[in-house]
Structures are given as structure tokens and as C-alpha cells.
Motif scaffolding. Sequence first.
Motif, PDB file in Angstrom:
ATOM      1  N   UNK A 102       0.995  -7.335  -1.399  1.00 34.09           N
ATOM      2  CA  UNK A 102       0.863  -8.399  -0.403  1.00 34.09           C
ATOM      3  C   UNK A 102       0.323  -7.764   0.869  1.00 34.09           C
ATOM      4  N   UNK A 103      -0.805  -8.286   1.329  1.00 28.68           N
ATOM      5  CA  UNK A 103      -1.496  -7.773   2.502  1.00 28.68           C
ATOM      6  C   UNK A 103      -1.567  -8.900   3.531  1.00 28.68           C
ATOM      7  N   UNK A 140       3.639  -1.051   5.060  1.00 27.62           N
ATOM      8  CA  UNK A 140       3.376  -0.568   6.409  1.00 27.62           C
ATOM      9  C   UNK A 140       2.001   0.063   6.585  1.00 27.62           C
ATOM     10  N   UNK A 141       1.313   0.390   5.486  1.00 29.83           N
ATOM     11  CA  UNK A 141      -0.047   0.927   5.591  1.00 29.83           C
ATOM     12  C   UNK A 141      -0.932  -0.069   6.323  1.00 29.83           C
ATOM     13  N   UNK A 162      -2.614  -5.228   6.858  1.00 31.58           N
ATOM     14  CA  UNK A 162      -1.361  -4.475   6.778  1.00 31.58           C
ATOM     15  C   UNK A 162      -0.687  -4.760   5.446  1.00 31.58           C
ATOM     16  N   UNK A 163      -0.264  -3.700   4.763  1.00 31.70           N
ATOM     17  CA  UNK A 163       0.447  -3.865   3.498  1.00 31.70           C
ATOM     18  C   UNK A 163       1.872  -4.297   3.828  1.00 31.70           C
ATOM     19  N   UNK A 164       2.239  -5.483   3.350  1.00 38.34           N
ATOM     20  CA  UNK A 164       3.563  -6.051   3.617  1.00 38.34           C
ATOM     21  C   UNK A 164       4.545  -5.766   2.490  1.00 38.34           C
ATOM     22  N   UNK A 165       4.072  -5.716   1.264  1.00 40.06           N
ATOM     23  CA  UNK A 165       4.960  -5.472   0.117  1.00 40.06           C
ATOM     24  C   UNK A 165       4.146  -4.924  -1.047  1.00 40.06           C
TER      25      UNK A 165
END
Length: 124
Positions: free
Chosen positions: A28-29, A62-63, A83-86
Amino acid sequence: MAPESTRSSAELEESANATLSEPAERVVVSYPSDLSDWGRFQVEKPSFRAFLRKTRDAAEEGDIWEEFVGVGCCGNTLDVPLRVEAVEGGERVGDDTEIDYEVREACGIQGSWRVQSKGGPSQG
């Protein structure tokens, strides 16, 4: 399999490498809420999702991925901070990894998109 405390360093490294080699089922981004409709259309296209799968080896919550989205008629470019959320499943981004999007808080994204969007890159 032996408990982690009794496993050798080679066994622990092999286990860690196996986990890293597992492709994630879903990543998820998020993109900022002030990304224009045109920008959203670009990042949500199947071809852009395929691009992310091909260009990203791994994903960790967090990436931040600064991604080039396109060039406008005026030659201006738009880079979007994703942003990578999951991450669900393994840590590697694979050919079958599902890429989903969420919208996060605005970040003041700018890019002089007078042609593609009304008044610029931000909605409104």
C-alpha cells in the motif's frame, strides 16, 4: 525447525534470506492529497503500477519513493513522493505484488502543471 535461540548463525541467515526472497502479496503506497487529478491518473494507471513492480526490489513501511510521473507540454516535470504505508507478505516487490493506493496529508507538491491541471499541480 529449531528454536531461534538454538539455531546456528548460518541457519538464521538462511531463514532471513528466505524471508527477503518472498514476494509481497500487497504493498500500500500513499500519495499526497494535493496531487492533481492528472497526477493521480498517472500514478494509478496499470502501467505505472507495473513500473513500480519492475523498478523496486523491496518495500518497507515508511520508505519514500520519489517518482517521476511525466513531462508537461511546457517541459516541466512532476516528481511525486510516494510513501509505503503497508507491506503484506514478504519484503520483495515481485511481478504479482498488488500495488494499492491511499491518500495522505498534503505536502505542498508543486510542479507548474498549467497545461494538465487547472492552475497547477494542486487540486482546487
